[in-house]
Write a protein that holds these residues in place. Structure first.
Motif, PDB file in Angstrom:
ATOM      1  N   ALA A 223      49.277  42.523  36.167  1.00  0.00           N
ATOM      2  CA  ALA A 223      48.921  43.653  37.034  1.00  0.00           C
ATOM      3  C   ALA A 223      48.142  43.194  38.263  1.00  0.00           C
ATOM      4  O   ALA A 223      47.236  42.359  38.163  1.00  0.00           O
ATOM      5  N   THR A 224      48.498  43.730  39.417  1.00  0.00           N
ATOM      6  CA  THR A 224      47.791  43.404  40.657  1.00  0.00           C
ATOM      7  C   THR A 224      47.041  44.612  41.221  1.00  0.00           C
ATOM      8  O   THR A 224      46.035  44.450  41.914  1.00  0.00           O
ATOM      9  N   ASP A 225      47.516  45.813  40.945  1.00  0.00           N
ATOM     10  CA  ASP A 225      46.804  47.034  41.326  1.00  0.00           C
ATOM     11  C   ASP A 225      45.927  47.430  40.152  1.00  0.00           C
ATOM     12  O   ASP A 225      46.401  47.953  39.134  1.00  0.00           O
ATOM     13  N   LEU A 226      44.630  47.185  40.274  1.00  0.00           N
ATOM     14  CA  LEU A 226      43.726  47.382  39.140  1.00  0.00           C
ATOM     15  C   LEU A 226      42.892  48.654  39.255  1.00  0.00           C
ATOM     16  O   LEU A 226      42.054  48.917  38.399  1.00  0.00           O
ATOM     17  N   THR A 249      43.389  37.383  39.874  1.00  0.00           N
ATOM     18  CA  THR A 249      43.268  38.803  40.214  1.00  0.00           C
ATOM     19  C   THR A 249      41.835  39.318  40.110  1.00  0.00           C
ATOM     20  O   THR A 249      41.590  40.508  40.327  1.00  0.00           O
ATOM     21  N   ALA A 250      40.898  38.447  39.808  1.00  0.00           N
ATOM     22  CA  ALA A 250      39.504  38.881  39.663  1.00  0.00           C
ATOM     23  C   ALA A 250      38.956  39.559  40.924  1.00  0.00           C
ATOM     24  O   ALA A 250      38.268  40.580  40.819  1.00  0.00           O
ATOM     25  N   PRO A 251      39.208  39.031  42.131  1.00  0.00           N
ATOM     26  CA  PRO A 251      38.683  39.725  43.319  1.00  0.00           C
ATOM     27  C   PRO A 251      39.163  41.168  43.415  1.00  0.00           C
ATOM     28  O   PRO A 251      38.391  42.061  43.768  1.00  0.00           O
ATOM     29  N   ALA A 252      40.433  41.395  43.093  1.00  0.00           N
ATOM     30  CA  ALA A 252      40.978  42.757  43.140  1.00  0.00           C
ATOM     31  C   ALA A 252      40.286  43.654  42.122  1.00  0.00           C
ATOM     32  O   ALA A 252      40.038  44.840  42.378  1.00  0.00           O
TER      33      ALA A 252
END
Length: 411
Positions: A223-226, A249-252
């Motif tokens: 997943a990229t949209d968190l 993906t942590a920054p998102a």
């Protein structure tokens, strides 16, 4: 990432972890050799000891793999006093990239074992580690897992050890800073992976065992949209959100948590990730309570930590979250050969069981009963914002305080 450990190019995740197991049983020697001579034709007393380093050179956890590899090289130089030899035996390290894929890791390990390798180490991902450990037992090779934090690695078999911490130690560190957990609602926000599930299980065991009501929000690793998952966490109205995240993906994730007001509505606790992750918090960093496996300087500048930091920096690397995992793995392997055997893995195992030593983090000990690596942990806060953000040590948590329950090792 090169090679020499639950992570990143400043990615704000707790940690990424990984193990290795090898699958096919390799019986006997492919070539005999004469008395006093190794199978490769060299003198048995000076024959090289070959070590297979299987880790994430590429893939989502490549940054963590690089940290481990740089630490391993520094640890090997330190433990061998710069000679790269143990008892006259040169140490030959062969690197293999598993890309975070258990199938690739197992295939690489099988190939190494088939060539006569007796020692396998590395691996950053917990899912990989869970596939690698059984192979080590089947083939009677020494396996030293790296940053993989899954608790399942501890006590899994007689031939598997770990050079990093495990999830239970993370949670015990968090528990030490949370006070009385009785009646508190805790939500674990994590990826739906072996690492994430291990954290959910650990929080339920540790904080749930102290009376907390624990639930979870799990996101697909891809997943990229968190934002939807941040909203779900807020909707649970927890008093505490425990974030366990690994990868790019942590920054998102932290952007979503900040935008959705989670950092203002609940106390948020997470693991301090690599140095690259510090700037992503911005002003929100002061709102987060961090449990820390390691950050440069956390060891208080002890002699071993200084040696590790200097060696990695001199080689052009950057000390980080999982540098100690690689460094400690090298220390363990050298000790196993020096005090055990260059060829007999049973003797290597016996040499490691119960061994106490000075590591980059401080005093550490390998518990004989289940091969858990007992070690200090840390609590920290972030000072400053953006590129000026730096961790500050709040407290050092003694290894006895965060020692996981003894798990009787399998055969």
């Amino acid at each position: 990432m090169r090679c020499s450990a639950t992570d990143t190019v400043r990615s704000r995740s707790v940690r990424a972890l990984t193990l290795i197991a090898v699958g096919a049983l390799v019986a006997g020697c492919s070539s005999a050799g004469t008395a006093g001579t190794a199978a490769d034709g060299s003198d048995g007393e000076t024959a090289p000891v070959r070590v297979g380093l299987v880790y994430s050179r590429s893939g989502l956890l490549a940054a963590y793999g690089k940290q481990y590899e740089e630490g391993f090289k520094a640890g090997l130089a330190y433990a061998t006093h710069g000679t790269n030899k143990v008892g006259g035996h040169p140490i030959e390290v062969t690197e293999q990239d598993d890309a975070g894929d258990p199938a690739k890791a197992v295939a690489a390990a099988k190939t190494l074992v088939g060539k006569g390798y007796k020692i396998i180490t590395g691996t950053t991902d917990s899912g990989v580690a869970l596939q690698m450990a059984p192979l080590a037992a089947q083939n009677k090779v020494l396996y030293v897992s790296g940053p993989a934090a899954t608790d399942a690695v501890t006590g899994v078999n007689a031939y598997t050890f770990r050079s990093g911490r495990q999830s239970y130690q993370d949670i015990l560190t968090a528990g030490a800073m949370l006070g009385d957990a009785k009646g508190k609602k805790v939500t674990v926000l994590a990826q739906n992976s072996a690492f994430g599930q291990a954290n959910v299980a650990a929080v339920k065991t540790v904080l749930g065992g102290k009376g907390a009501r624990v639930d979870s929000v799990l996101a697909p690793p891809s997943a990229t949209d968190l934002t939807p998952f941040a909203r779900q966490a807020k909707a649970r109205k927890p008093e505490l959100v425990f974030v366990a995240w690994a990868g790019a993906t942590a920054p998102a994730l932290w952007t979503a948590l900040n935008q959705q007001g989670v950092l203002d509505s609940s106390k948020v606790v997470t693991g301090l990730a690599g140095t690259a992750s510090y700037p992503i918090f911005g002003a929100a960093g002061s709102k987060v309570s961090f449990l820390a496996h390691y950050f440069p300087g956390a060891g208080g500048g002890n002699p071993v930590e200084k040696a590790m930091l200097n060696s990695i920096t001199k080689a052009g690397g950057a000390p980080d979250l999982f540098s100690p995992d690689g460094f400690t793995a090298a220390q363990m392997i050298v000790h196993a050969i020096e005090s055990g055997s260059a060829t007999d893995t049973t003797a290597m195992v016996k040499a490691l069981e119960g061994w106490s030593f000075d590591g980059p983090k401080g005093k550490e000990r390998i518990r004989a009963a289940d091969h858990a690596l007992l070690q200090p942990m840390f609590r920290a806060k972030l000072k400053g914002t953006g590129s000026a953000a730096e961790p500050e040590l709040v407290d050092r948590v003694l290894m006895a305080t965060v020692a996981p329950p003894v798990k009787k090792a399998a055969g």
